[in-house]
Write a protein that holds these residues in place. Sequence first.
Motif, PDB file in Angstrom:
ATOM      1  N   LEU A   1      83.308 -31.991 -16.432  1.00 32.00           N
ATOM      2  CA  LEU A   1      83.019 -30.489 -15.293  1.00 32.00           C
ATOM      3  C   LEU A   1      81.733 -31.112 -15.483  1.00 32.00           C
ATOM      4  N   GLU A   2      80.964 -30.601 -14.086  1.00 32.55           N
ATOM      5  CA  GLU A   2      80.501 -31.457 -13.651  1.00 32.55           C
ATOM      6  C   GLU A   2      79.039 -29.549 -13.221  1.00 32.55           C
ATOM      7  N   TYR A   3      77.883 -29.968 -13.474  1.00 33.05           N
ATOM      8  CA  TYR A   3      76.626 -28.511 -13.014  1.00 33.05           C
ATOM      9  C   TYR A   3      75.906 -29.435 -12.256  1.00 33.05           C
ATOM     10  N   LYS A   4      75.100 -29.021 -11.209  1.00 35.43           N
ATOM     11  CA  LYS A   4      74.574 -30.145 -10.478  1.00 35.43           C
ATOM     12  C   LYS A   4      74.370 -31.106 -10.500  1.00 35.43           C
ATOM     13  N   GLN A   5      75.699 -31.267  -9.909  1.00 36.10           N
ATOM     14  CA  GLN A   5      75.806 -33.235 -10.624  1.00 36.10           C
ATOM     15  C   GLN A   5      75.501 -34.036 -11.117  1.00 36.10           C
TER      16      GLN A   5
ATOM     17  N   GLU B   1      86.838 -30.971  -3.105  1.00 36.46           N
ATOM     18  CA  GLU B   1      85.695 -30.751  -2.564  1.00 36.46           C
ATOM     19  C   GLU B   1      84.597 -31.109  -2.872  1.00 36.46           C
ATOM     20  N   ALA B   2      83.718 -31.111  -1.673  1.00 37.57           N
ATOM     21  CA  ALA B   2      82.502 -31.592  -1.816  1.00 37.57           C
ATOM     22  C   ALA B   2      81.213 -30.770  -2.734  1.00 37.57           C
ATOM     23  N   ALA B   3      80.250 -31.719  -4.021  1.00 36.21           N
ATOM     24  CA  ALA B   3      80.126 -31.111  -4.907  1.00 36.21           C
ATOM     25  C   ALA B   3      78.479 -30.167  -4.020  1.00 36.21           C
ATOM     26  N   SER B   4      78.095 -28.667  -4.116  1.00 38.00           N
ATOM     27  CA  SER B   4      77.608 -27.979  -3.929  1.00 38.00           C
ATOM     28  C   SER B   4      76.372 -27.371  -3.900  1.00 38.00           C
ATOM     29  N   GLY B   5      76.121 -28.742  -5.825  1.00 39.67           N
ATOM     30  CA  GLY B   5      74.722 -28.213  -6.739  1.00 39.67           C
ATOM     31  C   GLY B   5      75.308 -26.834  -7.390  1.00 39.67           C
ATOM     32  N   GLY B   6      76.453 -26.518  -8.109  1.00 39.88           N
ATOM     33  CA  GLY B   6      77.403 -25.801  -8.650  1.00 39.88           C
ATOM     34  C   GLY B   6      78.246 -26.473  -9.887  1.00 39.88           C
ATOM     35  N   TYR B   7      78.918 -25.223 -10.304  1.00 43.37           N
ATOM     36  CA  TYR B   7      79.973 -25.987 -10.959  1.00 43.37           C
ATOM     37  C   TYR B   7      81.051 -26.704 -10.182  1.00 43.37           C
ATOM     38  N   ARG B   8      81.499 -27.915 -11.042  1.00 46.13           N
ATOM     39  CA  ARG B   8      82.865 -28.578  -9.872  1.00 46.13           C
ATOM     40  C   ARG B   8      83.490 -29.538 -11.325  1.00 46.13           C
ATOM     41  N   TRP B   9      85.271 -29.187 -11.309  1.00 51.12           N
ATOM     42  CA  TRP B   9      85.433 -29.885 -12.355  1.00 51.12           C
ATOM     43  C   TRP B   9      86.063 -31.287 -11.433  1.00 51.12           C
ATOM     44  N   ILE B  10      86.211 -32.463 -11.811  1.00 50.01           N
ATOM     45  CA  ILE B  10      86.499 -33.166 -11.889  1.00 50.01           C
ATOM     46  C   ILE B  10      87.310 -34.130 -12.828  1.00 50.01           C
TER      47      ILE B  10
ATOM     48  N   HIS C   1      84.896 -21.989  -9.233  1.00 49.72           N
ATOM     49  CA  HIS C   1      84.498 -23.759  -9.150  1.00 49.72           C
ATOM     50  C   HIS C   1      85.170 -24.762  -8.170  1.00 49.72           C
ATOM     51  N   HIS C   2      84.223 -25.326  -8.161  1.00 46.57           N
ATOM     52  CA  HIS C   2      84.519 -26.542  -7.069  1.00 46.57           C
ATOM     53  C   HIS C   2      86.325 -26.995  -8.058  1.00 46.57           C
ATOM     54  N   ILE C   3      86.714 -27.651  -7.269  1.00 47.58           N
ATOM     55  CA  ILE C   3      87.424 -29.125  -8.143  1.00 47.58           C
ATOM     56  C   ILE C   3      87.414 -30.214  -7.097  1.00 47.58           C
ATOM     57  N   LEU C   4      86.998 -30.640  -7.765  1.00 42.66           N
ATOM     58  CA  LEU C   4      87.475 -32.306  -7.000  1.00 42.66           C
ATOM     59  C   LEU C   4      88.755 -33.189  -8.022  1.00 42.66           C
TER      60      LEU C   4
ATOM     61  N   MET D   1      77.127 -20.049  -5.864  1.00 45.86           N
ATOM     62  CA  MET D   1      77.030 -20.771  -7.068  1.00 45.86           C
ATOM     63  C   MET D   1      77.028 -19.752  -8.589  1.00 45.86           C
ATOM     64  N   SER D   2      78.090 -19.916  -8.468  1.00 50.85           N
ATOM     65  CA  SER D   2      78.644 -19.395 -10.102  1.00 50.85           C
ATOM     66  C   SER D   2      78.145 -18.532 -11.021  1.00 50.85           C
ATOM     67  N   THR D   3      77.488 -17.752 -11.834  1.00 52.15           N
ATOM     68  CA  THR D   3      77.493 -17.095 -13.019  1.00 52.15           C
ATOM     69  C   THR D   3      76.898 -18.020 -14.270  1.00 52.15           C
ATOM     70  N   LEU D   4      76.079 -17.970 -14.556  1.00 53.86           N
ATOM     71  CA  LEU D   4      75.752 -18.626 -16.062  1.00 53.86           C
ATOM     72  C   LEU D   4      77.335 -18.685 -16.399  1.00 53.86           C
ATOM     73  N   TYR D   5      77.688 -19.083 -16.994  1.00 54.80           N
ATOM     74  CA  TYR D   5      78.884 -19.304 -18.123  1.00 54.80           C
ATOM     75  C   TYR D   5      78.384 -19.959 -19.856  1.00 54.80           C
ATOM     76  N   ASP D   6      78.660 -19.271 -20.737  1.00 54.53           N
ATOM     77  CA  ASP D   6      78.996 -19.295 -21.994  1.00 54.53           C
ATOM     78  C   ASP D   6      79.873 -20.809 -21.696  1.00 54.53           C
ATOM     79  N   THR D   7      78.671 -22.068 -22.170  1.00 55.75           N
ATOM     80  CA  THR D   7      79.726 -23.382 -22.020  1.00 55.75           C
ATOM     81  C   THR D   7      80.750 -23.675 -22.906  1.00 55.75           C
ATOM     82  N   GLY D   8      81.018 -22.589 -24.064  1.00 53.21           N
ATOM     83  CA  GLY D   8      82.281 -23.321 -25.349  1.00 53.21           C
ATOM     84  C   GLY D   8      83.428 -22.639 -24.255  1.00 53.21           C
ATOM     85  N   ALA D   9      83.357 -22.022 -22.941  1.00 54.40           N
ATOM     86  CA  ALA D   9      84.005 -21.629 -22.787  1.00 54.40           C
ATOM     87  C   ALA D   9      85.095 -22.793 -21.736  1.00 54.40           C
TER      88      ALA D   9
END
Length: 272
Positions: A110-114, A78-87, A68-71, A1-9
């Motif tokens: 962007l999803e985080y934990k679905q 890429e399947a959701a992993s519970g982490g970050y996924r861009w749609i 990060h994952h991509i859909l 899972m990714s490190t938590l980021y500044d959400t503004g990024a």
Amino acid sequence: MSTLYDTGAFLETAIQAARRAGEVILRNLGRVSKDDIGQKQASDFVTSVDKESERLIIGTIKERFPDHHILAEESTHEAASGGYRWIVDPLDGTTNFIHQFPVFAVSIALEYKQETITGAVFEPLRGDLYTAEKGKGAYLNGKRIAVSATADPHYSLIATGFPFKRRDLIDPYLILFKNILLKVSDLRRAGSAALDLAYLAAGRCEAFYEIGLSAWDVAAGSLLVAEAGGVVTDFGGGPDYLSTGNIVAGNPGIHPVILEEVRGVFGGSIRR
């Protein structure tokens, strides 16, 4: 899972990717030949511009967030992993774009934990950028927006989309279309779910409903609506519109009216 980021990024990246994709789309508007167009299924087209736009968006995201994952509609699922996924929808309204009908957009979420936490919808022809972050409101070109306060169906404008991928549902859909039309001011079918939802968030219509969409069609737009004070559900009134593809969105006064009509024709769910 990714490190938590500044959400503004996250939002900054979505905006940068959407604007870059918009440049590609505008540069190619009116220049697409038959050789540049493919057909995924009946009435469902893809162009070389969709693909170029998507490559640029994914590259922009991966440059900054490589884990990060991509859909994405045209390439990476890429399947959701519970982490970050861009749609990503690199060009929502491809048929419009092919015909130079001026309604199309780039949609990035962007999803985080679905849960969708960031969304951007960019309308390149107008230069309009709709953005939202979870819990921080929705904005159009940096100015906060809100759904319409209209609560009377007779004064309401409703957006929709035809189920061109589900021709088995055309007959009941037309019944629903008639039932709603008789209750409201008018309906619109412009051909871009992402923009329908963005316009709803900006108060330009009171509700939107459609059948059989994909997550990339509505992920960013649904966050815009929710953050603008609206309501977004599946046909059963629940939260599963991304997985079912069936969505009803609206301001708090009109959403229940449209949902009741949808349930009256389709019940609470439709199989994909």
